[in-house]
Design an enzyme around this catalytic site. Structure first.
Site, mmCIF file in Angstrom:
data_model
loop_
_atom_site.group_PDB
_atom_site.id
_atom_site.type_symbol
_atom_site.label_atom_id
_atom_site.label_comp_id
_atom_site.label_asym_id
_atom_site.label_seq_id
_atom_site.Cartn_x
_atom_site.Cartn_y
_atom_site.Cartn_z
ATOM 1 N N LYS A 1 -4.652 21.752 -8.497
ATOM 2 C CA LYS A 1 -4.367 23.185 -9.519
ATOM 3 C C LYS A 1 -3.630 22.509 -10.727
ATOM 4 O O LYS A 1 -2.580 21.560 -10.602
ATOM 5 C CB LYS A 1 -3.255 23.877 -8.781
ATOM 6 C CG LYS A 1 -4.128 24.815 -7.792
ATOM 7 C CD LYS A 1 -3.170 25.839 -6.957
ATOM 8 C CE LYS A 1 -4.131 26.383 -6.016
ATOM 9 N NZ LYS A 1 -3.379 27.045 -4.798
ATOM 10 N N GLU B 1 5.024 5.096 3.026
ATOM 11 C CA GLU B 1 4.560 6.471 3.578
ATOM 12 C C GLU B 1 5.787 7.572 3.902
ATOM 13 O O GLU B 1 6.712 6.933 4.551
ATOM 14 C CB GLU B 1 3.455 6.194 4.697
ATOM 15 C CG GLU B 1 2.917 7.591 5.232
ATOM 16 C CD GLU B 1 2.186 8.276 4.423
ATOM 17 O OE1 GLU B 1 1.432 7.913 3.710
ATOM 18 O OE2 GLU B 1 2.857 9.214 4.306
ATOM 19 N N ASP C 1 10.038 7.466 0.079
ATOM 20 C CA ASP C 1 9.312 7.650 -1.162
ATOM 21 C C ASP C 1 9.093 6.455 -1.954
ATOM 22 O O ASP C 1 9.679 5.571 -2.160
ATOM 23 C CB ASP C 1 10.198 8.647 -2.035
ATOM 24 C CG ASP C 1 9.458 8.812 -3.681
ATOM 25 O OD1 ASP C 1 8.492 9.612 -3.542
ATOM 26 O OD2 ASP C 1 10.061 8.332 -4.361
ATOM 27 N N THR D 1 -11.208 4.920 4.465
ATOM 28 C CA THR D 1 -9.919 5.611 4.826
ATOM 29 C C THR D 1 -10.175 7.021 5.427
ATOM 30 O O THR D 1 -11.411 7.477 5.237
ATOM 31 C CB THR D 1 -8.804 5.624 3.569
ATOM 32 O OG1 THR D 1 -9.493 6.911 2.859
ATOM 33 C CG2 THR D 1 -8.887 4.498 2.767
ATOM 34 N N LYS D 2 -9.061 7.587 6.323
ATOM 35 C CA LYS D 2 -9.516 8.867 6.670
ATOM 36 C C LYS D 2 -9.904 9.815 5.642
ATOM 37 O O LYS D 2 -10.825 10.575 5.540
ATOM 38 C CB LYS D 2 -8.304 9.394 7.482
ATOM 39 C CG LYS D 2 -8.280 10.346 8.221
ATOM 40 C CD LYS D 2 -6.870 10.628 8.967
ATOM 41 C CE LYS D 2 -6.971 12.162 9.137
ATOM 42 N NZ LYS D 2 -5.459 12.778 9.662
ATOM 43 N N PHE D 3 -9.118 9.954 4.611
ATOM 44 C CA PHE D 3 -9.516 10.794 3.401
ATOM 45 C C PHE D 3 -10.700 10.706 2.888
ATOM 46 O O PHE D 3 -11.337 11.560 2.477
ATOM 47 C CB PHE D 3 -8.131 10.940 2.412
ATOM 48 C CG PHE D 3 -7.230 11.773 2.999
ATOM 49 C CD1 PHE D 3 -6.256 11.304 4.069
ATOM 50 C CD2 PHE D 3 -7.015 13.069 2.562
ATOM 51 C CE1 PHE D 3 -5.447 12.388 4.337
ATOM 52 C CE2 PHE D 3 -6.039 14.118 3.007
ATOM 53 C CZ PHE D 3 -5.338 13.500 3.981
ATOM 54 N N GLU D 4 -11.050 9.337 2.873
ATOM 55 C CA GLU D 4 -12.527 9.049 2.180
ATOM 56 C C GLU D 4 -13.473 9.659 3.049
ATOM 57 O O GLU D 4 -14.547 10.380 2.462
ATOM 58 C CB GLU D 4 -12.511 7.512 1.966
ATOM 59 C CG GLU D 4 -13.874 7.219 1.275
ATOM 60 C CD GLU D 4 -13.757 5.670 0.916
ATOM 61 O OE1 GLU D 4 -12.927 5.011 1.570
ATOM 62 O OE2 GLU D 4 -14.497 5.209 -0.218
ATOM 63 N N ASP E 1 -2.610 12.116 -3.127
ATOM 64 C CA ASP E 1 -2.714 13.582 -3.070
ATOM 65 C C ASP E 1 -3.327 13.941 -4.597
ATOM 66 O O ASP E 1 -2.476 13.824 -5.513
ATOM 67 C CB ASP E 1 -1.466 14.340 -2.926
ATOM 68 C CG ASP E 1 -0.823 13.698 -1.281
ATOM 69 O OD1 ASP E 1 -1.654 13.948 -0.514
ATOM 70 O OD2 ASP E 1 0.151 13.583 -1.153
ATOM 71 N N GLU F 1 0.863 -1.304 0.076
ATOM 72 C CA GLU F 1 0.124 0.111 0.114
ATOM 73 C C GLU F 1 0.722 1.196 0.041
ATOM 74 O O GLU F 1 1.951 1.374 0.799
ATOM 75 C CB GLU F 1 -0.871 -0.018 1.073
ATOM 76 C CG GLU F 1 -1.726 1.328 1.011
ATOM 77 C CD GLU F 1 -3.036 1.593 1.898
ATOM 78 O OE1 GLU F 1 -3.362 0.270 2.509
ATOM 79 O OE2 GLU F 1 -3.313 2.514 2.354
HETATM 80 C C1 LIG Z 1 -4.253 12.256 0.474
HETATM 81 S S1 LIG Z 1 -3.139 11.232 1.757
HETATM 82 C C2 LIG Z 1 -4.343 9.625 2.035
HETATM 83 C C3 LIG Z 1 -3.833 8.910 2.929
HETATM 84 C C4 LIG Z 1 -4.820 7.474 3.033
HETATM 85 N N1 LIG Z 1 -4.284 6.534 1.947
HETATM 86 C C5 LIG Z 1 -5.974 7.845 3.140
HETATM 87 O O1 LIG Z 1 -6.812 7.550 2.240
HETATM 88 O O2 LIG Z 1 -6.516 8.317 4.177
HETATM 89 C C6 LIG Z 1 -1.900 10.696 0.549
HETATM 90 C C7 LIG Z 1 -0.717 10.249 1.393
HETATM 91 O O3 LIG Z 1 0.406 9.849 0.610
HETATM 92 C C8 LIG Z 1 1.503 9.944 1.143
HETATM 93 N N2 LIG Z 1 2.203 10.448 -0.099
HETATM 94 C C9 LIG Z 1 2.481 11.193 -0.879
HETATM 95 N N3 LIG Z 1 3.537 10.945 -2.028
HETATM 96 C C10 LIG Z 1 4.234 9.817 -1.501
HETATM 97 C C11 LIG Z 1 5.086 8.985 -2.040
HETATM 98 N N4 LIG Z 1 5.765 9.494 -3.028
HETATM 99 N N5 LIG Z 1 5.716 7.956 -1.200
HETATM 100 C C12 LIG Z 1 5.075 7.592 -0.130
HETATM 101 N N6 LIG Z 1 3.776 8.118 0.294
HETATM 102 C C13 LIG Z 1 3.440 9.356 -0.287
HETATM 103 C C14 LIG Z 1 1.227 11.308 1.826
HETATM 104 O O4 LIG Z 1 2.207 11.600 2.970
HETATM 105 C C15 LIG Z 1 -0.145 11.097 2.314
HETATM 106 O O5 LIG Z 1 -0.254 10.533 3.844
#
Ligand SMILES: C[S@@+](CC[C@H](N)C(=O)[O-])C[C@H]1O[C@@H](n2cnc3c(N)ncnc32)[C@H](O)[C@@H]1O
Length: 203
Positions: A110, A56, A83, A179-182, A106, A31
């Site tokens: 924009k 993450e 990353d 998920t939290k964002f959902e 994310d 994930e």
């Molecule tokens: C909008 S949040 C969604 C988190 C979770 N999946 C949820 O739905 O609640 C996006 C997550 O992706 C992580 N993220 C962004 N780019 C990443 C990358 N290149 N590698 C690993 N994690 C990344 C961010 O730190 C963030 O926690």
């Protein structure tokens, strides 16, 4: 073996031997961007026969997942705090993954930031290389424009095939916990789009 790998020295790391790390042979599911780790912990609890890798960059989220793993006594998860592209490139062997989940990445709404979106042709080629034949890529987003962007680039990736049929979004599978964002998106009245693709065997 520690549950958490540090983000340092990734350039020098060979693909990991996950059978040795988990101490067993089992399907391996990644994930990417698990946020606070709630969904990953739930999946790991529901699917004890699967080895999960969480990737993450946000350290507080990693800490939250570590706590949940400890509280729920889950032993089938390992975490990279780094990353995702770096980890996929350097630490994960080609054709080794049974699946990759990317829930609510994310959206970079924009236009001038669209190039920062994780899902792009290079990322999908890398991901397709890491999947076994028949392995899945499951993405979900509450951002319609990103959903359509993902659909476009996924449909152009030769090695991946839409499980729902060309250009169709998938129904939300029951195993995908909220998920939290959902939940945040739901409160704002957003829709949700699931995209499930499979690694083709013939390419
Ligand atoms: C909008 S949040 C969604 C988190 C979770 N999946 C949820 O739905 O609640 C996006 C997550 O992706 C992580 N993220 C962004 N780019 C990443 C990358 N290149 N590698 C690993 N994690 C990344 C961010 O730190 C963030 O926690």
């Amino acid at each position: 073996m520690d549950t958490l790998w540090p983000a340092h020295g990734i350039d020098s790391v060979d693909p990991c031997d996950f059978e040795a790390i988990f101490g067993r042979s089992a399907p391996l599911v990644v994930e990417i961007g698990f946020g606070n780790g709630e969904t990953l912990a739930q999946l790991a609890s529901d699917q004890p026969q699967v080895n999960f890798i969480g990737i993450e960059v946000h350290r507080p989220g990693v800490a939250q997942l570590l706590l949940q793993l400890k509280e729920r006594e889950l032993t089938n998860v390992r975490i990279f705090c780094a990353d995702a592209v770096e980890i996929l490139t350097h630490c994960i062997a080609d054709e080794s993954l049974s699946g990759v989940n990317l829930f609510f990445p994310d959206p970079w709404p924009k236009k001038r930031h669209h190039k920062r979106r994780l899902v792009n042709p290079d990322f999908l080629n890398l991901l397709a290389r890491k999947l076994k034949c028949g392995g899945f890529f499951h993405a979900a987003t509450d951002w319609e424009d990103y959903a359509r962007h993902m659909m476009n680039v996924l449909e152009q990736c030769d090695r991946l095939e839409n499980v729902a049929g060309r250009t169709k979004f998938s129904p939300r599978p029951a195993h995908r916990a909220l998920t939290k964002f959902e939940r945040r998106g739901q409160k704002l009245g957003h829709g949700v789009w699931d995209l499930i693709f499979s690694r083709r065997a013939d390419l």
